[in-house]
Design a protein around this motif. Structure first.
Motif, PDB file in Angstrom:
ATOM      1  N   TYR A   3     -52.474  55.027 121.859  1.00 16.73           N
ATOM      2  CA  TYR A   3     -53.926  55.632 120.920  1.00 16.73           C
ATOM      3  C   TYR A   3     -52.904  55.931 119.445  1.00 16.73           C
ATOM      4  CZ  TYR A   3     -57.188  55.001 124.641  1.00 16.73           C
ATOM      5  OH  TYR A   3     -58.107  54.522 125.114  1.00 16.73           O
ATOM      6  N   ASP A   4     -52.221  57.230 119.531  1.00 19.18           N
ATOM      7  CA  ASP A   4     -51.379  58.131 118.096  1.00 19.18           C
ATOM      8  C   ASP A   4     -51.229  56.773 117.952  1.00 19.18           C
ATOM      9  OD1 ASP A   4     -51.020  60.014 116.890  1.00 19.18           O
ATOM     10  OD2 ASP A   4     -49.002  60.002 117.281  1.00 19.18           O
ATOM     11  N   PRO A   5     -50.649  56.008 118.260  1.00 21.41           N
ATOM     12  CA  PRO A   5     -49.763  55.168 117.055  1.00 21.41           C
ATOM     13  C   PRO A   5     -51.130  53.675 116.188  1.00 21.41           C
ATOM     14  CG  PRO A   5     -48.348  54.603 118.698  1.00 21.41           C
ATOM     15  CD  PRO A   5     -49.762  55.844 119.080  1.00 21.41           C
ATOM     16  N   LEU A   6     -52.260  53.503 117.095  1.00 25.78           N
ATOM     17  CA  LEU A   6     -52.885  52.737 116.179  1.00 25.78           C
ATOM     18  C   LEU A   6     -53.985  54.611 114.704  1.00 25.78           C
ATOM     19  CD1 LEU A   6     -54.957  51.068 119.266  1.00 25.78           C
ATOM     20  CD2 LEU A   6     -53.234  50.088 117.753  1.00 25.78           C
ATOM     21  N   PHE A   7     -53.993  55.375 115.793  1.00 26.44           N
ATOM     22  CA  PHE A   7     -54.317  56.043 114.888  1.00 26.44           C
ATOM     23  C   PHE A   7     -53.565  55.827 113.546  1.00 26.44           C
ATOM     24  CE2 PHE A   7     -55.758  59.048 118.156  1.00 26.44           C
ATOM     25  CZ  PHE A   7     -56.641  57.908 118.749  1.00 26.44           C
ATOM     26  N   ARG A   8     -52.090  56.132 113.399  1.00 29.69           N
ATOM     27  CA  ARG A   8     -51.385  56.314 112.221  1.00 29.69           C
ATOM     28  C   ARG A   8     -51.771  54.906 111.403  1.00 29.69           C
ATOM     29  NH1 ARG A   8     -46.527  60.279 112.465  1.00 29.69           N
ATOM     30  NH2 ARG A   8     -47.844  61.925 114.545  1.00 29.69           N
ATOM     31  N   LYS A   9     -51.592  54.042 112.423  1.00 29.17           N
ATOM     32  CA  LYS A   9     -51.518  52.010 111.493  1.00 29.17           C
ATOM     33  C   LYS A   9     -52.766  52.260 110.786  1.00 29.17           C
ATOM     34  CE  LYS A   9     -51.697  47.800 112.935  1.00 29.17           C
ATOM     35  NZ  LYS A   9     -51.662  46.856 113.914  1.00 29.17           N
TER      36      LYS A   9
END
Length: 381
Positions: free
Chosen positions: A283-289
């Motif tokens: 999830y965190d890569p999606l939050f940042r993206k």
């Protein structure tokens, strides 16, 4: 107790010690007629009879009123105040009050002093673990309902945005599951039909959903939900116009992506370091993206906050903030098990947060149970 149910509806749960003859929830606005809702009924045992009702839509009303009655008795009228999009919205943020009712009461007393005798937050964001044992009725009464009633009564007129924790709901898909009070978001993503049937025993209680608070869009995730079910929802929400056009983009999920304090034995020997691992990895890569500004979590029983650049190539002003707010009353986590070298603030005691959103400004203030400010930051657009 009052919960939000999306952007324009509310969910109310109440309980009686005996069956209540012909109960009704009555609601109205200052410019609308009175509406009557027949609640869903669930018998828990001989002395616990639960009723739930969803009401709305509230449209652009500045105040929504409701009360509960039967042929003999009626509650007082409760009023929900709804602010305009660009007005000041004050959100009380708490998590992890379970197993600590006396400490939770102290936190709530501090909340009352902070907001003032004649004021209250506009919403409560509870980031999970309201009780220790979801199937224990005594836990619900002593650890959540009674402290709220004794110290504030906020739960009647201030809607709660509930983020499920690992202690809050029974994930078994069997007719004997213990999901007694945790169905406030049933069917929210499936239909607009408020006549939908109540949750049946054996169903999985999906919590993930989204809503707007002022200029902020909040995505609520369930860190206990199977990844395959929730990831598609998250990706759609992150790409939605409501999320992309919001002044502030917030995700609330119980287990934080970056947890540093826990019981060392449970962390290393019992595999608890792997709980919610997908929040960080998937999830965190999606939050940042997708430009998430703020990720709010609980689970770890203390306070931490980190504001970091979104990526190595990001401008210094392009940041994401992670906050852990697990200090509403549970036993504190004081032993470090990881060090991500990223947190700007750490406070190892009980606390709450006031999240204030007004137009193009977001203000975050963490306050101890003694009433001292322990951390503060703002985001300006």
């Amino acid at each position: 107790m009052l919960f939000e149910h999306g952007d324009s509806h509310y969910y109310v749960v109440w309980e009686t010690s005996c069956t209540s003859g012909a109960p009704l929830l009555e609601w109205w606005t200052d410019s609308s007629s009175h509406h009557f809702i027949e609640p869903w009924y669930r018998r828990i045992d001989n002395i616990h009879h639960r009723y739930t009702a969803i009401f709305g839509p509230s449209a652009n009303a500045s105040q929504v009123h409701y009360k509960i009655s039967n042929y003999r008795f009626s509650t007082k009228t409760y009023t929900i105040t709804r602010r305009g999009k660009y007005a000041l919205h004050r959100v009380l943020v708490i998590a992890d009050n379970q197993n600590g009712p006396s400490r939770f009461r102290r936190v709530l007393s501090s909340v009352h002093r902070y907001y003032g005798k004649h004021s209250a937050p506009d919403a409560i964001l509870h980031v999970g673990d309201a009780v220790q044992n979801v199937g224990n009725l005594d836990n619900w009464q002593k650890q959540l309902f009674a402290p709220l009633e004794d110290r504030s009564g906020l739960q009647h007129s201030t809607p709660t945005i509930f983020v499920p924790g690992n202690h809050d709901h029974d994930k078994r898909r069997t007719p004997t599951n213990n999901n007694i009070y945790m169905d406030m978001y049933h069917g929210l993503n499936d239909t607009d039909d408020l006549g939908k049937i109540a949750v049946t025993n054996g169903s999985y209680h999906r919590f993930y959903h989204s809503l707007s608070v002022g200029g902020a869009r909040i995505i609520v995730l369930d860190s206990e939900c199977p990844l395959a079910e929730e990831r598609g929802f998250l990706e759609r929400e992150l790409e939605s116009e409501a999320f992309r056009s919001a002044s502030f983009r917030i995700v609330a999920v119980h287990i934080p992506p970056y947890l540093e304090f826990w019981d060392p034995y449970a962390w290393n020997k019992k595999g608890e370091k792997h709980w919610g691992e997908h929040v960080r990895i998937e999830y965190d890569p999606l939050f940042r993206k997708h430009g998430v500004d703020l990720v709010i979590s609980g689970h770890q029983h203390n306070y931490q906050r980190s504001t970091v650049r979104r990526s190595a190539d990001s401008a210094p002003s392009d940041t994401i903030t992670y906050a852990i707010v697990g200090g509403a009353g549970g036993d504190l986590d004081l032993k470090r098990v990881e060090d991500y070298h990223m947190y700007n603030a750490t406070y190892l005691d009980h606390h709450f947060v006031s999240l204030d959103i007004k137009n193009q400004s977001l203000s975050w203030t963490a306050i101890s149970s003694a009433g001292d400010v322990v951390d503060h930051f703002t985001i300006q657009r």
